[in-house]
Design a protein around this motif. Structure first.
Motif, PDB file in Angstrom:
ATOM      1  N   TYR A   1      10.080   1.786   3.744  1.00 23.97           N
ATOM      2  CA  TYR A   1      10.570   0.816   4.887  1.00 23.97           C
ATOM      3  C   TYR A   1      10.325   1.175   6.348  1.00 23.97           C
ATOM      4  CZ  TYR A   1      13.765  -2.032   7.879  1.00 23.97           C
ATOM      5  OH  TYR A   1      14.107  -2.929   8.894  1.00 23.97           O
ATOM      6  N   ARG A   2      10.831   2.297   6.611  1.00 23.70           N
ATOM      7  CA  ARG A   2      10.326   2.890   7.903  1.00 23.70           C
ATOM      8  C   ARG A   2       8.923   2.918   8.214  1.00 23.70           C
ATOM      9  NH1 ARG A   2      15.192   1.909  10.669  1.00 23.70           N
ATOM     10  NH2 ARG A   2      16.974   3.315   9.724  1.00 23.70           N
ATOM     11  N   GLY A   3       8.169   3.386   7.479  1.00 28.01           N
ATOM     12  CA  GLY A   3       6.781   3.573   7.393  1.00 28.01           C
ATOM     13  C   GLY A   3       6.032   2.285   7.519  1.00 28.01           C
TER      14      GLY A   3
ATOM     15  N   LEU B   1      10.971   4.901  -6.597  1.00 26.18           N
ATOM     16  CA  LEU B   1      11.026   3.978  -5.791  1.00 26.18           C
ATOM     17  C   LEU B   1      12.369   4.094  -5.090  1.00 26.18           C
ATOM     18  CD1 LEU B   1       9.065   1.169  -7.633  1.00 26.18           C
ATOM     19  CD2 LEU B   1       8.333   2.345  -5.351  1.00 26.18           C
ATOM     20  N   ILE B   2      13.412   4.152  -5.729  1.00 22.35           N
ATOM     21  CA  ILE B   2      14.848   4.241  -5.320  1.00 22.35           C
ATOM     22  C   ILE B   2      14.822   5.386  -3.898  1.00 22.35           C
ATOM     23  CG2 ILE B   2      17.317   4.796  -5.531  1.00 22.35           C
ATOM     24  CD1 ILE B   2      17.069   3.474  -8.217  1.00 22.35           C
ATOM     25  N   PHE B   3      14.373   6.518  -4.526  1.00 24.84           N
ATOM     26  CA  PHE B   3      14.449   7.624  -3.363  1.00 24.84           C
ATOM     27  C   PHE B   3      13.448   7.210  -2.327  1.00 24.84           C
ATOM     28  CE2 PHE B   3      15.876  10.123  -6.984  1.00 24.84           C
ATOM     29  CZ  PHE B   3      16.985  10.519  -6.312  1.00 24.84           C
ATOM     30  N   GLY B   4      12.300   6.483  -2.553  1.00 24.70           N
ATOM     31  CA  GLY B   4      11.388   6.318  -1.301  1.00 24.70           C
ATOM     32  C   GLY B   4      11.545   5.033  -0.715  1.00 24.70           C
TER      33      GLY B   4
ATOM     34  N   ILE C   1       0.771  -1.324  -0.082  1.00 25.42           N
ATOM     35  CA  ILE C   1       0.105   0.041   0.068  1.00 25.42           C
ATOM     36  C   ILE C   1       0.658   1.260  -0.008  1.00 25.42           C
ATOM     37  CG2 ILE C   1      -1.687   1.199   1.442  1.00 25.42           C
ATOM     38  CD1 ILE C   1      -2.754  -1.328   2.269  1.00 25.42           C
ATOM     39  N   LEU C   2       1.770   1.178   0.849  1.00 23.44           N
ATOM     40  CA  LEU C   2       2.672   2.471   0.818  1.00 23.44           C
ATOM     41  C   LEU C   2       3.396   2.614  -0.368  1.00 23.44           C
ATOM     42  CD1 LEU C   2       4.151   2.447   4.475  1.00 23.44           C
ATOM     43  CD2 LEU C   2       2.164   3.719   3.712  1.00 23.44           C
ATOM     44  N   THR C   3       3.935   1.386  -1.130  1.00 23.20           N
ATOM     45  CA  THR C   3       4.749   1.683  -2.329  1.00 23.20           C
ATOM     46  C   THR C   3       3.817   2.182  -3.425  1.00 23.20           C
ATOM     47  OG1 THR C   3       6.015  -0.269  -1.635  1.00 23.20           O
ATOM     48  CG2 THR C   3       6.047   0.229  -3.927  1.00 23.20           C
ATOM     49  N   LEU C   4       2.661   1.852  -3.445  1.00 24.93           N
ATOM     50  CA  LEU C   4       1.792   2.374  -4.431  1.00 24.93           C
ATOM     51  C   LEU C   4       1.358   3.812  -4.042  1.00 24.93           C
ATOM     52  CD1 LEU C   4      -0.904  -0.686  -4.892  1.00 24.93           C
ATOM     53  CD2 LEU C   4       0.964  -0.032  -6.414  1.00 24.93           C
TER      54      LEU C   4
ATOM     55  N   ILE D   1       3.986   1.201  10.996  1.00 22.16           N
ATOM     56  CA  ILE D   1       2.511   1.043  10.899  1.00 22.16           C
ATOM     57  C   ILE D   1       2.022  -0.269  11.098  1.00 22.16           C
ATOM     58  CG2 ILE D   1       0.451   1.374   9.508  1.00 22.16           C
ATOM     59  CD1 ILE D   1       1.729   3.403   7.853  1.00 22.16           C
ATOM     60  N   THR D   2       3.002  -1.255  10.671  1.00 21.06           N
ATOM     61  CA  THR D   2       2.563  -2.511  11.101  1.00 21.06           C
ATOM     62  C   THR D   2       2.781  -3.214  12.261  1.00 21.06           C
ATOM     63  OG1 THR D   2       3.566  -3.585   8.909  1.00 21.06           O
ATOM     64  CG2 THR D   2       3.283  -5.211  10.575  1.00 21.06           C
ATOM     65  N   ASN D   3       3.921  -2.619  13.062  1.00 15.98           N
ATOM     66  CA  ASN D   3       4.348  -3.062  14.202  1.00 15.98           C
ATOM     67  C   ASN D   3       3.388  -2.330  15.488  1.00 15.98           C
ATOM     68  OD1 ASN D   3       5.936  -4.917  13.607  1.00 15.98           O
ATOM     69  ND2 ASN D   3       7.932  -3.333  13.965  1.00 15.98           N
ATOM     70  N   GLU D   4       2.780  -1.026  15.075  1.00 12.26           N
ATOM     71  CA  GLU D   4       2.285  -0.104  15.913  1.00 12.26           C
ATOM     72  C   GLU D   4       0.639  -0.307  15.798  1.00 12.26           C
ATOM     73  OE1 GLU D   4       3.250   1.476  18.772  1.00 12.26           O
ATOM     74  OE2 GLU D   4       5.434   0.771  17.888  1.00 12.26           O
ATOM     75  N   TYR D   5       0.141  -0.610  14.601  1.00 13.51           N
ATOM     76  CA  TYR D   5      -1.467  -0.607  14.444  1.00 13.51           C
ATOM     77  C   TYR D   5      -1.873  -1.985  13.802  1.00 13.51           C
ATOM     78  CZ  TYR D   5      -0.474   4.237  15.234  1.00 13.51           C
ATOM     79  OH  TYR D   5      -0.257   5.464  15.665  1.00 13.51           O
ATOM     80  N   VAL D   6      -1.082  -2.731  13.326  1.00 15.51           N
ATOM     81  CA  VAL D   6      -1.893  -3.895  12.580  1.00 15.51           C
ATOM     82  C   VAL D   6      -1.334  -5.083  13.164  1.00 15.51           C
ATOM     83  CG1 VAL D   6      -1.964  -5.069  10.299  1.00 15.51           C
ATOM     84  CG2 VAL D   6      -1.500  -2.544  10.444  1.00 15.51           C
ATOM     85  N   PHE D   7      -0.103  -5.660  13.006  1.00 15.85           N
ATOM     86  CA  PHE D   7       0.355  -6.680  13.796  1.00 15.85           C
ATOM     87  C   PHE D   7       1.303  -6.179  14.717  1.00 15.85           C
ATOM     88  CE2 PHE D   7      -0.304  -8.261   9.395  1.00 15.85           C
ATOM     89  CZ  PHE D   7      -1.379  -9.346   9.708  1.00 15.85           C
TER      90      PHE D   7
END
Length: 226
Positions: free
Chosen positions: A155-157, A147-150, A121-124, A161-167
């Motif tokens: 990765y950080r996002g 994508l290289i710049f992002g 999702i973040l990549t898109l 988001i995954t560790n704090e809000y999803v899993f």
């Protein structure tokens, strides 16, 4: 052979934790020599390994000599030192107590897959919005360059988001049931607002339906005493 190893461990346990000698020094030396001659791995131990095995056997007898936290810390130290003694890959059962134990493995592959949905999702979103942003000033960049710049912020996002809000605080373990050896998987952590296992998981085997407990830190699985 197993009985000799048990006598040896009993002698080590008694010496380390109560100062009593169950065997005379000459008898202990003969037993140790006999085990060495037969290729037993029990006698080729450092002090930490000897304490670990003695504590494990005492626990299985229902008479623990150290609490779970101290045992798990010792086991973690041995695992970090690459000790093979600290990891039991096959279930072991003691007839006297009916307790069976085994050490599970962390499923790093499936743990990493947990980050995939948010990562996609973040990549898109990054690709679309960054492309439109540069296009607004008539600068059309190749999406691969974007994508290289992002890569770092994505990765950080994704991790945050995954560790704090999803899993939340996830950890996946897998391994044989301590009773029937059928493979089981256990998830530690919360999913969104649904609470899951924290430091200890109460699991029912998918095959034999027996209940057993798994410690998050050490991944030590053991059945409930009968």
């Amino acid at each position: 052979m197993e009985e000799k190893e048990r006598i040896y461990l009993d002698a080590v346990q008694s010496y380390y934790y109560s100062g009593r000698e169950l065997l005379k020094q000459s008898e202990f030396d003969l037993l140790k020599e006999d085990l060495q001659w037969n290729g037993s791995p029990v006698v080729v131990l450092n002090r930490k390994e000897a304490r670990f095995l003695a504590a494990q056997q005492a626990y299985l007898k229902g008479d623990p000599v150290m609490d779970d936290k101290e045992f798990d810390e010792l086991k973690l130290e041995l695992k970090q030192e690459k000790s093979k003694i600290a990891v039991s890959k096959e279930p072991k059962c003691i007839i006297d107590t009916g307790i069976c134990t085994v050490t599970l493995n962390e499923d790093t592959f499936r743990s990493n897959l947990l980050y995939l949905p948010v990562g996609i999702i973040l990549t898109l979103l990054w690709t679309i919005f960054s492309y439109e942003l540069f296009a607004a000033v008539k600068l059309y960049l190749n999406p691969l360059v974007l994508l290289i710049f992002g890569a770092l912020p994505i990765y950080r996002g994704t991790e945050f988001i995954t560790n704090e809000y999803v899993f939340i605080n996830p950890k996946i373990a897998y391994g044989p049931c301590p009773s029937c050896s059928a493979e089981n998987r256990i998830y530690f952590g919360d999913i969104f607002s649904v609470e899951g296992f924290k430091e200890e998981a109460d699991v029912k085997c998918t095959s034999c339906k027996i209940n057993f407990k798994v410690q998050r830190d050490s991944l030590r699985a053991s059945t409930v005493p009968k």
